[in-house]
Motif scaffolding. Structure first.
Motif, PDB file in Angstrom:
ATOM      1  N   ASP A  95      53.058  72.439  58.181  1.00 39.15           N
ATOM      2  CA  ASP A  95      54.480  72.572  57.811  1.00 39.15           C
ATOM      3  C   ASP A  95      54.999  73.972  58.146  1.00 39.15           C
ATOM      4  OD1 ASP A  95      54.048  70.060  56.699  1.00 39.15           O
ATOM      5  OD2 ASP A  95      53.846  70.832  54.673  1.00 39.15           O
ATOM      6  N   GLY A  96      54.401  74.610  59.152  1.00 43.33           N
ATOM      7  CA  GLY A  96      54.824  75.941  59.550  1.00 43.33           C
ATOM      8  C   GLY A  96      54.176  77.075  58.781  1.00 43.33           C
ATOM      9  N   ASP A  97      53.373  76.751  57.758  1.00 43.05           N
ATOM     10  CA  ASP A  97      52.723  77.779  56.938  1.00 43.05           C
ATOM     11  C   ASP A  97      51.254  77.912  57.333  1.00 43.05           C
ATOM     12  OD1 ASP A  97      55.095  78.088  55.416  1.00 43.05           O
ATOM     13  OD2 ASP A  97      54.519  76.386  54.148  1.00 43.05           O
ATOM     14  N   ASN A  98      50.766  79.141  57.422  1.00 40.92           N
ATOM     15  CA  ASN A  98      49.368  79.392  57.736  1.00 40.92           C
ATOM     16  C   ASN A  98      48.510  79.060  56.520  1.00 40.92           C
ATOM     17  OD1 ASN A  98      46.900  80.259  58.630  1.00 40.92           O
ATOM     18  ND2 ASN A  98      47.495  82.390  58.956  1.00 40.92           N
ATOM     19  N   VAL A  99      47.646  78.048  56.627  1.00 39.54           N
ATOM     20  CA  VAL A  99      46.872  77.616  55.464  1.00 39.54           C
ATOM     21  C   VAL A  99      45.831  78.649  55.058  1.00 39.54           C
ATOM     22  CG1 VAL A  99      47.239  75.197  56.061  1.00 39.54           C
ATOM     23  CG2 VAL A  99      45.112  76.317  56.756  1.00 39.54           C
ATOM     24  N   TYR A 100      45.551  79.612  55.940  1.00 39.80           N
ATOM     25  CA  TYR A 100      44.583  80.667  55.605  1.00 39.80           C
ATOM     26  C   TYR A 100      45.252  81.948  55.121  1.00 39.80           C
ATOM     27  CZ  TYR A 100      40.821  77.787  57.347  1.00 39.80           C
ATOM     28  OH  TYR A 100      39.910  76.761  57.505  1.00 39.80           O
ATOM     29  N   GLY A 138      54.649  67.906  57.815  1.00 40.56           N
ATOM     30  CA  GLY A 138      53.506  67.135  58.278  1.00 40.56           C
ATOM     31  C   GLY A 138      52.938  67.566  59.614  1.00 40.56           C
ATOM     32  N   ALA A 139      53.576  68.532  60.276  1.00 33.84           N
ATOM     33  CA  ALA A 139      53.069  69.001  61.563  1.00 33.84           C
ATOM     34  C   ALA A 139      51.880  69.929  61.355  1.00 33.84           C
ATOM     35  CB  ALA A 139      54.167  69.725  62.333  1.00 33.84           C
ATOM     36  N   VAL A 140      50.885  69.799  62.228  1.00 35.74           N
ATOM     37  CA  VAL A 140      49.693  70.650  62.204  1.00 35.74           C
ATOM     38  C   VAL A 140      49.604  71.363  63.546  1.00 35.74           C
ATOM     39  CG1 VAL A 140      47.185  70.734  61.969  1.00 35.74           C
ATOM     40  CG2 VAL A 140      48.501  69.037  60.674  1.00 35.74           C
ATOM     41  N   VAL A 141      49.431  72.681  63.515  1.00 36.52           N
ATOM     42  CA  VAL A 141      49.325  73.463  64.747  1.00 36.52           C
ATOM     43  C   VAL A 141      48.162  74.441  64.620  1.00 36.52           C
ATOM     44  CG1 VAL A 141      50.457  75.075  66.318  1.00 36.52           C
ATOM     45  CG2 VAL A 141      51.809  73.293  65.180  1.00 36.52           C
ATOM     46  N   LEU A 142      47.222  74.373  65.567  1.00 35.57           N
ATOM     47  CA  LEU A 142      46.152  75.356  65.650  1.00 35.57           C
ATOM     48  C   LEU A 142      46.449  76.280  66.826  1.00 35.57           C
ATOM     49  CD1 LEU A 142      44.815  72.682  64.344  1.00 35.57           C
ATOM     50  CD2 LEU A 142      42.647  73.793  64.907  1.00 35.57           C
ATOM     51  N   ARG A 147      33.441  81.415  58.593  1.00 37.47           N
ATOM     52  CA  ARG A 147      34.537  82.335  58.893  1.00 37.47           C
ATOM     53  C   ARG A 147      35.366  81.747  60.019  1.00 37.47           C
ATOM     54  NH1 ARG A 147      32.868  86.003  63.192  1.00 37.47           N
ATOM     55  NH2 ARG A 147      30.700  85.542  63.778  1.00 37.47           N
ATOM     56  N   HIS A 148      36.523  82.320  60.239  1.00 38.25           N
ATOM     57  CA  HIS A 148      37.405  81.762  61.259  1.00 38.25           C
ATOM     58  C   HIS A 148      38.214  82.882  61.905  1.00 38.25           C
ATOM     59  CE1 HIS A 148      40.480  82.366  58.185  1.00 38.25           C
ATOM     60  NE2 HIS A 148      41.376  82.227  59.152  1.00 38.25           N
ATOM     61  N   ALA A 149      38.872  82.531  63.004  1.00 35.86           N
ATOM     62  CA  ALA A 149      39.828  83.421  63.660  1.00 35.86           C
ATOM     63  C   ALA A 149      40.970  82.563  64.177  1.00 35.86           C
ATOM     64  CB  ALA A 149      39.163  84.190  64.804  1.00 35.86           C
ATOM     65  N   GLY A 150      42.120  83.180  64.389  1.00 37.96           N
ATOM     66  CA  GLY A 150      43.293  82.444  64.837  1.00 37.96           C
ATOM     67  C   GLY A 150      44.095  81.919  63.666  1.00 37.96           C
ATOM     68  N   ARG A 151      45.063  81.067  63.973  1.00 33.19           N
ATOM     69  CA  ARG A 151      45.945  80.549  62.924  1.00 33.19           C
ATOM     70  C   ARG A 151      45.881  79.030  62.891  1.00 33.19           C
ATOM     71  NH1 ARG A 151      51.763  82.541  62.024  1.00 33.19           N
ATOM     72  NH2 ARG A 151      52.203  81.472  64.001  1.00 33.19           N
ATOM     73  N   ASN A 167      42.037  71.544  55.479  1.00 34.00           N
ATOM     74  CA  ASN A 167      42.189  71.676  54.025  1.00 34.00           C
ATOM     75  C   ASN A 167      41.172  72.642  53.432  1.00 34.00           C
ATOM     76  OD1 ASN A 167      39.887  70.128  54.169  1.00 34.00           O
ATOM     77  ND2 ASN A 167      40.582  68.562  52.731  1.00 34.00           N
ATOM     78  N   ARG A 168      40.582  73.450  54.300  1.00 33.01           N
ATOM     79  CA  ARG A 168      39.731  74.583  53.933  1.00 33.01           C
ATOM     80  C   ARG A 168      38.456  74.173  53.202  1.00 33.01           C
ATOM     81  NH1 ARG A 168      43.235  79.744  52.067  1.00 33.01           N
ATOM     82  NH2 ARG A 168      41.079  80.379  51.615  1.00 33.01           N
ATOM     83  N   LEU A 169      37.955  72.986  53.505  1.00 36.35           N
ATOM     84  CA  LEU A 169      36.666  72.595  52.954  1.00 36.35           C
ATOM     85  C   LEU A 169      35.529  73.408  53.547  1.00 36.35           C
ATOM     86  CD1 LEU A 169      36.798  68.706  52.583  1.00 36.35           C
ATOM     87  CD2 LEU A 169      36.669  70.405  50.769  1.00 36.35           C
TER      88      LEU A 169
END
Length: 258
Positions: A76-81, A10-14, A68-72, A58-60
């Motif tokens: 849950d520790g997984d890169n959603v992109y 459940g953790a979110v990290v940008l 487009r995007h940059a960064g991570r 959630n990549r809407l």
């Protein structure tokens, strides 16, 4: 910024996350972390990037022209992109409720059953139990248990919004995103939603975008201020509202801009 939550459910990290739509920048090098099993509020002027940040999780935003995007961006520790991410599966893990309630023009039961039917093939008693559980978690069961076959559009505005929350909860997400979920509701319906968030945070992470500073102060553990796509300040809610570290935060919460 919180740095000890990487990989927690459940953790979110940008991490230095930026987003553009064509040439127009919407988020700039945002470093931001959301602790699991808590409510975090995003505040800021209109057009500051709050909804863009929410939709990035959630990549809407992928569905908008020129995105487009940059960064991570980690959940849950997984890169959603990551290219290997299944976006449909991601959106099961990340429920989202919008400003205007948007129930399907189907029965109350079918609205909540939609996700379990589609994603797990649930049927029969298992499906009934899933629907009841989601409606109970959304504090709606007692109000609709005798109306499950009624069209969802016959419910009140506040009930429809809680039905949309139940529909998201039926997928058993670890994260719930709320984009101004009470802005169209009366004070009583708003209170019901806020009380619901207090209970739901025991089991999942919640991020809420709100223009109502009193609401942010009431419901959230942490609050983040975005201005022109920049994360100005992120702090414990009581600290941010009483002793802001940035002059722009003080100006915003006292109404001098925004």
């Amino acid at each position: 910024m919180i740095t000890d939550i990487h990989g927690l459910p459940g953790a979110v990290v940008l991490e230095r996350f930026s987003a553009w739509f064509g040439a127009a920048p919407a988020l700039h090098n945002v470093d931001f972390a959301v602790r699991p099993r808590s409510v975090t509020a995003l505040i800021g002027p209109s057009g500051s990037g709050k909804s863009t940040l929410l939709r990035a999780i959630n990549r809407l935003n992928d569905e908008l022209p020129g995105a487009r995007h940059a960064g991570r961006l980690l959940l849950d520790g997984d890169n959603v992109y990551d290219p290997a991410v299944d976006v449909s599966e991601l959106r099961q893990r990340v429920g989202m409720v919008f400003q205007r309630s948007n129930p399907f023009p189907r029965s109350v039961f079918d609205n909540v059953a939609y996700g379990p039917r589609l994603n797990t093939g649930a049927a029969g008693r298992a499906l009934d139990d899933s629907v009841e559980d989601a409606l109970r978690r959304a504090a709606l069961w007692d109000e609709v248990k005798d109306r499950l076959r009624d069209n969802a559009l016959t419910l009140s505005g506040g009930q429809q919004q809680r039905l949309c929350i139940a529909r998201a909860l039926a997928n058993r997400p670890s994260l719930l995103l709320l984009d101004e979920p009470t802005s169209a509701l009366d004070p009583q319906a708003t209170q019901r939603i806020e009380e619901l968030l207090y209970d739901l945070q025991q089991d999942l992470t919640i991020i809420i975008v709100t223009h109502n500073l009193h609401q942010a102060a009431r419901v959230s553990r942490r609050t983040a201020l975005l201005v022109d796509g920049v994360l100005v300040e992120d702090a414990a809610t009581d600290l941010l509202f009483t002793r802001p570290a940035d002059s722009r935060t003080e100006a915003f919460i006292t109404g001098r801009f925004g």
